[in-house]
Write an enzyme that holds these catalytic residues in place. Structure first.
Site, short mmCIF file in Angstrom:
data_model
loop_
_atom_site.label_atom_id
_atom_site.label_comp_id
_atom_site.label_asym_id
_atom_site.label_seq_id
_atom_site.Cartn_x
_atom_site.Cartn_y
_atom_site.Cartn_z
N HIS A 1 -7.47 0.41 -6.27
CA HIS A 1 -7.72 -0.37 -5.06
C HIS A 1 -8.42 -1.67 -5.48
O HIS A 1 -9.58 -1.91 -5.14
CB HIS A 1 -8.59 0.44 -4.10
CG HIS A 1 -8.52 -0.04 -2.67
ND1 HIS A 1 -7.73 -1.10 -2.27
CD2 HIS A 1 -9.15 0.40 -1.54
CE1 HIS A 1 -7.88 -1.29 -0.96
NE2 HIS A 1 -8.72 -0.39 -0.50
N ARG B 1 -13.58 -8.39 2.35
CA ARG B 1 -12.16 -8.16 2.03
C ARG B 1 -11.36 -9.42 2.38
O ARG B 1 -10.48 -9.85 1.65
CB ARG B 1 -11.61 -6.97 2.86
CG ARG B 1 -12.17 -5.61 2.48
CD ARG B 1 -11.73 -5.17 1.11
NE ARG B 1 -10.28 -5.12 0.96
CZ ARG B 1 -9.50 -4.11 1.36
NH1 ARG B 1 -10.04 -3.02 1.88
NH2 ARG B 1 -8.18 -4.15 1.19
N ASP C 1 -17.11 7.24 -1.80
CA ASP C 1 -15.80 7.16 -1.14
C ASP C 1 -15.50 8.55 -0.60
O ASP C 1 -16.13 9.53 -1.03
CB ASP C 1 -14.75 6.70 -2.18
CG ASP C 1 -13.35 6.53 -1.60
OD1 ASP C 1 -13.23 6.33 -0.36
OD2 ASP C 1 -12.37 6.57 -2.37
N GLN D 1 -10.26 -4.09 -2.90
CA GLN D 1 -11.54 -3.58 -2.42
C GLN D 1 -12.64 -3.88 -3.44
O GLN D 1 -13.76 -4.26 -3.06
CB GLN D 1 -11.43 -2.06 -2.18
CG GLN D 1 -12.71 -1.45 -1.67
CD GLN D 1 -13.07 -1.89 -0.27
OE1 GLN D 1 -12.26 -1.77 0.63
NE2 GLN D 1 -14.28 -2.41 -0.07
N ARG E 1 0.87 -1.17 0.00
CA ARG E 1 0.00 0.00 0.00
C ARG E 1 0.91 1.22 0.00
O ARG E 1 1.68 1.43 0.93
CB ARG E 1 -0.92 0.02 1.23
CG ARG E 1 -1.58 1.38 1.43
CD ARG E 1 -2.67 1.37 2.45
NE ARG E 1 -3.85 0.68 1.95
CZ ARG E 1 -5.06 0.81 2.49
NH1 ARG E 1 -5.25 1.59 3.54
NH2 ARG E 1 -6.09 0.14 1.99
N CYS F 1 -16.29 1.74 0.89
CA CYS F 1 -15.10 0.96 1.25
C CYS F 1 -14.66 1.21 2.68
O CYS F 1 -13.99 0.37 3.27
CB CYS F 1 -13.97 1.25 0.28
SG CYS F 1 -13.37 2.95 0.31
#
Ligand code: CP
Ligand code: NVA
Length: 306
Positions: free
Chosen positions: A130, A293, A225, A133, A103, A265
């Site tokens: 991502h 996840r 988001d 996700q 990440r 998310c």
């Protein structure tokens, strides 16, 4: 040859569906106490240059449940933080461990890591993507709606990492997709044109608009988001102004399908991109999405590292 998951477009439609099927199976097995030590004796390095709750905990427990182990590595501890090149880090870690999740900020950094590593690399979020996700999101939608093909997904908000991976992932599996972002905060041309290409190939609709209600109209799934992603916190005040009218709230949900799902998310900023009321009303699917996840990533780990 090793396979990486650097971006959503690394996966074909068949590969996405394969991962989702395996994720469903692993979830079933875990819920029924059936062990699945597919990665016994294997180690996953997890490099974090940004904060995380879900990604860290789901990868770490996922590796444990698969019979392997994980190493939590931050740039504060690794020599990367003192300037050791990613090219060297890649080759060194490849001698010790069997996979890396990273990440970080720059997508190029992740691509470089993958180029020099001889082990699979998984993108655990960059400024561009991502993908883990989005696999969990697709899994959650399919659990809830039983199908993916033909549904309409609306993404309301910043044309950043989540929007990019979602567009590519949803369109690839045959969903219609609408994205509403304020002017100046749309997704990049690179992603929009790739999304148009996929939509054409799949024969689905892809809508780009600055109107949240146009995007949300008759949507089966509404996704949002944060407005100021990690690393952009200093733009919070100006973004708050620019995103006015882009909140997913009761009023916006009125134009969506009556049984529309809402996904986020997380972490969420209640009162900004989503109202507290809508978040709580859809808490079941949002926290299923979080849980998924774990299952979706275990499937990715098995596919790439077994
Ligand atoms: N959604 C997500 O990636 O959460 P974390 O930042 O907590 O990992
Ligand atoms: N767009 C958000 C997602 C967090 C999981 C960010 O990059 O901060």
């Amino acid at each position: 040859m090793k396979k990486d998951l650097l971006k959503m477009d690394d996966l074909s439609k068949e590969e996405i569906l394969d991962i989702l099927n395996l994720a469903d199976q692993l979830k079933y097995e875990q819920k029924h106490g059936i062990e699945h030590p597919h990665l016994k004796g294997k180690s996953l390095g997890m490099i974090f240059e940004k904060s995380s709750t879900r990604t860290r905990v789901s990868f770490e427990t996922g590796m444990y449940q698969l019979g392997g182990n994980s190493l939590f590595l931050t740039d504060r501890d690794l020599q990367i933080g003192r300037g050791e090149p990613i090219e060297d880090t890649a080759r060194v870690l490849s001698r010790f461990i069997q996979g890396i999740m990273i990440r970080t900020f720059s997508q190029d950094e992740v691509e470089k890591l993958a180029k020099y590593a001889s082990i699979p690399i998984i993108n655990g979020l960059t400024d561009e993507e991502h993908p883990c996700q989005v696999l969990a999101d697709l899994m959650t939608i399919r659990e809830n709606k039983n199908i993916l093909e033909g549904l309409k997904v609306a993404f309301i908000g910043d044309g950043h990492n989540m929007a990019n991976s979602l567009m590519i992932g949803c369109l690839k599996v045959g969903m219609n997709f609408a994205i509403a972002s304020p002017k100046n905060y749309t997704a990049s041309e690179k992603y929009l044109s790739r999304a148009k290409e996929i939509a054409e190939k799949e024969g689905v609709q892809f809508t780009i608009t600055t109107s949240p209600s146009e995007a949300a109209k008759n949507a089966d799934v509404v996704i949002t988001d944060v407005w100021a992603s990690m690393g952009r916190e200093d733009e919070s005040a100006e973004r708050l102004k620019a995103f006015e009218g882009f909140q997913v709230n009761k009023e916006l949900m009125e134009v969506a399908d009556k049984s529309a799902m809402v996904l986020h998310c997380l972490p969420a900023h209640r009162g900004e991109e989503i109202s507290a009321e809508v978040l709580e009303e859809h808490a079941n699917s949002i926290f299923d999405e979080s849980e998924n996840r774990l299952h979706a990533q275990k499937a990715v780990l098995v596919k790439l590292m077994k």
